[in-house]
Enzyme design. Structure first.
Site, PDB file in Angstrom:
ATOM      1  N   TYR A 139       0.412  -1.391 -12.153  1.00  0.00           N
ATOM      2  CA  TYR A 139      -1.002  -1.322 -12.518  1.00  0.00           C
ATOM      3  C   TYR A 139      -1.185  -0.661 -13.891  1.00  0.00           C
ATOM      4  O   TYR A 139      -2.100   0.130 -14.107  1.00  0.00           O
ATOM      5  CB  TYR A 139      -1.815  -0.598 -11.430  1.00  0.00           C
ATOM      6  CG  TYR A 139      -1.640  -1.256 -10.083  1.00  0.00           C
ATOM      7  CD1 TYR A 139      -2.199  -2.508  -9.843  1.00  0.00           C
ATOM      8  CD2 TYR A 139      -0.877  -0.685  -9.076  1.00  0.00           C
ATOM      9  CE1 TYR A 139      -2.008  -3.156  -8.626  1.00  0.00           C
ATOM     10  CE2 TYR A 139      -0.681  -1.322  -7.866  1.00  0.00           C
ATOM     11  CZ  TYR A 139      -1.249  -2.556  -7.645  1.00  0.00           C
ATOM     12  OH  TYR A 139      -1.052  -3.200  -6.450  1.00  0.00           O
ATOM     13  N   GLU A 186       3.754  -6.746   1.733  1.00  0.00           N
ATOM     14  CA  GLU A 186       3.346  -7.119   0.366  1.00  0.00           C
ATOM     15  C   GLU A 186       3.349  -5.898  -0.551  1.00  0.00           C
ATOM     16  O   GLU A 186       2.314  -5.528  -1.108  1.00  0.00           O
ATOM     17  CB  GLU A 186       1.928  -7.712   0.403  1.00  0.00           C
ATOM     18  CG  GLU A 186       1.733  -8.861   1.351  1.00  0.00           C
ATOM     19  CD  GLU A 186       0.254  -9.209   1.573  1.00  0.00           C
ATOM     20  OE1 GLU A 186      -0.644  -8.406   1.207  1.00  0.00           O
ATOM     21  OE2 GLU A 186       0.002 -10.290   2.128  1.00  0.00           O
ATOM     22  N   PRO A 187       4.482  -5.258  -0.733  1.00  0.00           N
ATOM     23  CA  PRO A 187       4.487  -4.053  -1.570  1.00  0.00           C
ATOM     24  C   PRO A 187       4.375  -4.384  -3.062  1.00  0.00           C
ATOM     25  O   PRO A 187       4.962  -5.359  -3.532  1.00  0.00           O
ATOM     26  CB  PRO A 187       5.852  -3.429  -1.271  1.00  0.00           C
ATOM     27  CG  PRO A 187       6.723  -4.585  -0.893  1.00  0.00           C
ATOM     28  CD  PRO A 187       5.829  -5.600  -0.237  1.00  0.00           C
ATOM     29  N   GLY A 188       3.624  -3.599  -3.775  1.00  0.00           N
ATOM     30  CA  GLY A 188       3.512  -3.770  -5.226  1.00  0.00           C
ATOM     31  C   GLY A 188       3.966  -2.498  -5.920  1.00  0.00           C
ATOM     32  O   GLY A 188       5.074  -2.379  -6.434  1.00  0.00           O
ATOM     33  N   ARG A 189       3.088  -1.502  -5.855  1.00  0.00           N
ATOM     34  CA  ARG A 189       3.346  -0.224  -6.527  1.00  0.00           C
ATOM     35  C   ARG A 189       4.692   0.378  -6.140  1.00  0.00           C
ATOM     36  O   ARG A 189       5.423   0.881  -6.998  1.00  0.00           O
ATOM     37  CB  ARG A 189       2.223   0.766  -6.149  1.00  0.00           C
ATOM     38  CG  ARG A 189       2.248   2.071  -6.903  1.00  0.00           C
ATOM     39  CD  ARG A 189       1.272   3.095  -6.278  1.00  0.00           C
ATOM     40  NE  ARG A 189      -0.044   2.505  -6.033  1.00  0.00           N
ATOM     41  CZ  ARG A 189      -1.034   2.500  -6.917  1.00  0.00           C
ATOM     42  NH1 ARG A 189      -0.876   3.068  -8.089  1.00  0.00           N
ATOM     43  NH2 ARG A 189      -2.193   1.937  -6.622  1.00  0.00           N
ATOM     44  N   CYS A 201     -12.071   4.896 -28.726  1.00  0.00           N
ATOM     45  CA  CYS A 201     -13.306   5.656 -28.877  1.00  0.00           C
ATOM     46  C   CYS A 201     -14.053   5.799 -27.558  1.00  0.00           C
ATOM     47  O   CYS A 201     -15.120   5.190 -27.363  1.00  0.00           O
ATOM     48  CB  CYS A 201     -14.176   4.994 -29.936  1.00  0.00           C
ATOM     49  SG  CYS A 201     -13.254   4.780 -31.461  1.00  0.00           S
ATOM     50  N   ARG A 245      -5.239   3.829 -15.661  1.00  0.00           N
ATOM     51  CA  ARG A 245      -5.349   4.534 -14.382  1.00  0.00           C
ATOM     52  C   ARG A 245      -5.967   5.929 -14.522  1.00  0.00           C
ATOM     53  O   ARG A 245      -6.811   6.300 -13.707  1.00  0.00           O
ATOM     54  CB  ARG A 245      -3.992   4.608 -13.670  1.00  0.00           C
ATOM     55  CG  ARG A 245      -3.421   3.215 -13.320  1.00  0.00           C
ATOM     56  CD  ARG A 245      -2.172   3.277 -12.460  1.00  0.00           C
ATOM     57  NE  ARG A 245      -2.470   3.805 -11.154  1.00  0.00           N
ATOM     58  CZ  ARG A 245      -2.249   5.048 -10.770  1.00  0.00           C
ATOM     59  NH1 ARG A 245      -1.644   5.902 -11.556  1.00  0.00           N
ATOM     60  NH2 ARG A 245      -2.617   5.449  -9.577  1.00  0.00           N
ATOM     61  N   TYR A 299      -9.212   6.034 -12.296  1.00  0.00           N
ATOM     62  CA  TYR A 299      -9.114   6.742 -11.009  1.00  0.00           C
ATOM     63  C   TYR A 299      -8.862   8.224 -11.188  1.00  0.00           C
ATOM     64  O   TYR A 299      -8.523   8.899 -10.222  1.00  0.00           O
ATOM     65  CB  TYR A 299      -7.930   6.228 -10.179  1.00  0.00           C
ATOM     66  CG  TYR A 299      -7.719   4.756 -10.075  1.00  0.00           C
ATOM     67  CD1 TYR A 299      -8.693   3.923  -9.508  1.00  0.00           C
ATOM     68  CD2 TYR A 299      -6.519   4.175 -10.491  1.00  0.00           C
ATOM     69  CE1 TYR A 299      -8.461   2.568  -9.371  1.00  0.00           C
ATOM     70  CE2 TYR A 299      -6.286   2.819 -10.344  1.00  0.00           C
ATOM     71  CZ  TYR A 299      -7.259   2.018  -9.786  1.00  0.00           C
ATOM     72  OH  TYR A 299      -7.015   0.687  -9.646  1.00  0.00           O
ATOM     73  N   GLY A 347       0.760  -1.236   0.000  1.00  0.00           N
ATOM     74  CA  GLY A 347       0.000   0.000   0.000  1.00  0.00           C
ATOM     75  C   GLY A 347       0.790   1.284   0.000  1.00  0.00           C
ATOM     76  O   GLY A 347       0.246   2.353  -0.283  1.00  0.00           O
TER      77      GLY A 347
HETATM   78  C1  LIG Z   1      -2.869  -5.095  -4.264  1.00  0.00           C
HETATM   79  C2  LIG Z   1      -2.422  -5.688  -2.992  1.00  0.00           C
HETATM   80  C3  LIG Z   1      -1.146  -5.429  -2.490  1.00  0.00           C
HETATM   81  C4  LIG Z   1      -0.203  -4.445  -3.140  1.00  0.00           C
HETATM   82  O1  LIG Z   1      -0.647  -3.143  -2.995  1.00  0.00           O
HETATM   83  P1  LIG Z   1       0.300  -1.925  -3.439  1.00  0.00           P
HETATM   84  O2  LIG Z   1      -0.516  -0.738  -3.173  1.00  0.00           O
HETATM   85  O3  LIG Z   1       0.590  -2.117  -4.884  1.00  0.00           O
HETATM   86  O4  LIG Z   1       1.531  -1.995  -2.612  1.00  0.00           O
HETATM   87  C5  LIG Z   1      -0.752  -6.076  -1.346  1.00  0.00           C
HETATM   88  N1  LIG Z   1      -1.586  -6.936  -0.694  1.00  0.00           N
HETATM   89  C6  LIG Z   1      -2.822  -7.202  -1.146  1.00  0.00           C
HETATM   90  C7  LIG Z   1      -3.672  -8.156  -0.410  1.00  0.00           C
HETATM   91  C8  LIG Z   1      -3.283  -6.589  -2.301  1.00  0.00           C
HETATM   92  O5  LIG Z   1      -4.519  -6.840  -2.731  1.00  0.00           O
END
Ligand SMILES: *Cc1c(COP(=O)(O)O)cnc(C)c1O
Length: 415
Positions: free
Chosen positions: A370, A273-276, A342, A312, A316, A239
């Site tokens: 994303y 659990e970092p993604g972004r 379109c 995005r 958003y 997050g």
């Molecule tokens: C999407 C998600 C993440 C990653 O979130 P980011 O904002 O990209 O860091 C981590 N854990 C869970 C359960 C998610 O659904």
């Protein structure tokens, strides 16, 4: 973002000028920096110091095999949300013992496959899922390691579509339900309680809501311990936000320090659990200007990337900086930067002052997360190519889709 910088009046990714990539692979394409990915991962990893930890990169942010492979080699685990992502992680060389499986709708087949694979933990999101998993595990004669995703009911103060930690969101179970379900899991054969997890939203730029959530989770862990239910790990989810334009999110080290101080001297392994925050600023979307259109009220730069490549902004109302690749003598004008799709929502940016001519290259910044993973074939547009830059080397890591791939599975009615 030093991995994406101007040199000799031209935007480079690491040591490679973007114009060379456009020439070689065409546009639109995503261009990633291996060094940027690595630095982002290591900032988290080093933040933990000697405290036992596991970083489970959230594969949904960008699930290209090359991205997963680079992170696996750095020792990363993975947070997955589907059987498809599990296959990707395994194919890329990820360690199943470092995989956690999140998501509210895991199917029977997905649960079976993950159990057979032997993943680290199932992050359970409901009572029904817990029961389903217990049944399947008994059926298969094995034990499923579980964690309950707790919904700490904190307002993450982010866009409502990416806020997940409020009572009204579909994710996780309440703190009250969690206690009851932990007791159920504790006494149910086929289940082994190993952890607790939470994830309150995405693109979070304040530490306070994450700290509130972390404290609530830790106090629940203390309560569980008192009731005789001990766990091994606390997974604080992902997050952490990134800078798209002028946001000032806490840095990864500060975030980790906050978690460490919430956990104090308790002996739990900490997971995140970092993604972004790992891939977001490690990629850009490279595109070419097709047409400049000067209207009565607005000027439009029509580019060859669109909402199907990067949704995005449409989804958003998200902001991505848009930069010219080469300094140009063209006059500066204010444009809405739009794609060929379109839909009125097909824009990559609005009201951008740009000095551009038709045929110029533009870089849509912060497009590592994303973006490709949310892309579609709307308007029968082939998905863009993906390129990984590593120093001065350039690797094609996903070929541009071919039009006939797009309808290969379709079947006309018989005569
Ligand atoms: C999407 C998600 C993440 C990653 O979130 P980011 O904002 O990209 O860091 C981590 N854990 C869970 C359960 C998610 O659904």
């Amino acid at each position: 973002m030093s991995f994406f910088a101007d040199r000799n009046h031209e935007l480079h990714v690491e040591d490679v000028p973007l114009s060379r990539i456009a020439e070689q692979f065409g546009t639109p394409c995503f261009v990633y920096s291996r060094a940027a990915l690595t630095a982002a991962f290591q900032a988290y990893d080093e933040g933990f110091g000697a405290h036992p930890h596991l970083i489970c990169y959230a594969a949904k942010a960008n699930s290209n095999l090359a991205v997963l492979d680079i992170l696996a080699r750095l020792g990363s685990g993975f947070d997955i949300v589907s059987g498809g992502e599990l296959k990707r992680v395994l194919t890329a060389g990820g360690d199943p013992q470092k995989v956690v499986f999140s998501g509210v709708g895991k199917s029977e087949t997905e649960l079976r496959e993950a159990l057979a694979t032997g993943i680290l933990c199932f992050n359970i999101e409901s009572e029904s899922e817990l029961q389903r998993l217990a049944r399947i595990a008994s059926d298969m004669g094995c034990t499923a390691p579980i964690s309950l995703r707790v919904n700490p009911d904190v307002d993450a103060r982010t866009h409502p579509y990416i806020s997940t930690g409020l009572r009204r969101n579909k994710f996780g179970v309440s703190v009250e339900d969690a206690l009851r379900l932990y007791h159920y899991a504790h006494r149910t054969s086929g289940l082994r309680v190993t952890g607790i997890d939470c994830h309150i939203g995405s693109q979070l730029i304040e530490l306070a809501p994450m700290q509130d959530a972390a404290r609530k989770v830790v106090s629940l862990v203390d309560k569980l311990a008192k009731e005789g239910i001990s766990i091994e790990h606390i997974d604080f989810g992902g997050g952490l936000g990134i800078r798209y334009t002028d946001e000032a999110p806490p840095d990864r080290g500060q975030f980790v320090q906050m978690l460490l101080s919430c956990v104090g001297d308790r002996q739990y392994k900490i997971m995140i659990e970092p993604g972004r925050s790992i891939v977001g600023n490690a990629g850009i979307l490279l595109s070419r200007v097709e047409y400049l259109k000067h209207g009565q009220e607005k000027n439009f730069a029509v580019i060859d990337a669109a909402m199907n490549d990067l949704m995005r902004p449409a989804l958003y109302d998200a902001h991505h900086d848009i930069r010219t690749v080469r300094g140009k003598k063209a006059a500066v004008a204010v444009y809405d930067v739009v794609g060929p799709v379109c839909e009125t929502s097909d824009f990559l940016g609005t009201d951008r002052a740009l000095a551009i001519a038709e045929g110029d290259l533009l870089a849509v910044m912060s497009a590592g997360a994303y973006a490709m993973s949310m892309s579609s074939n709307y308007n029968t547009r082939p998905r863009a190519a993906e390129i990984m830059v590593d120093g001065s080397s350039v690797h094609l890591v996903r070929a541009r889709e071919r039009i006939d791939d797009l309808y290969a599975g379709e079947i006309c009615l018989p005569d």
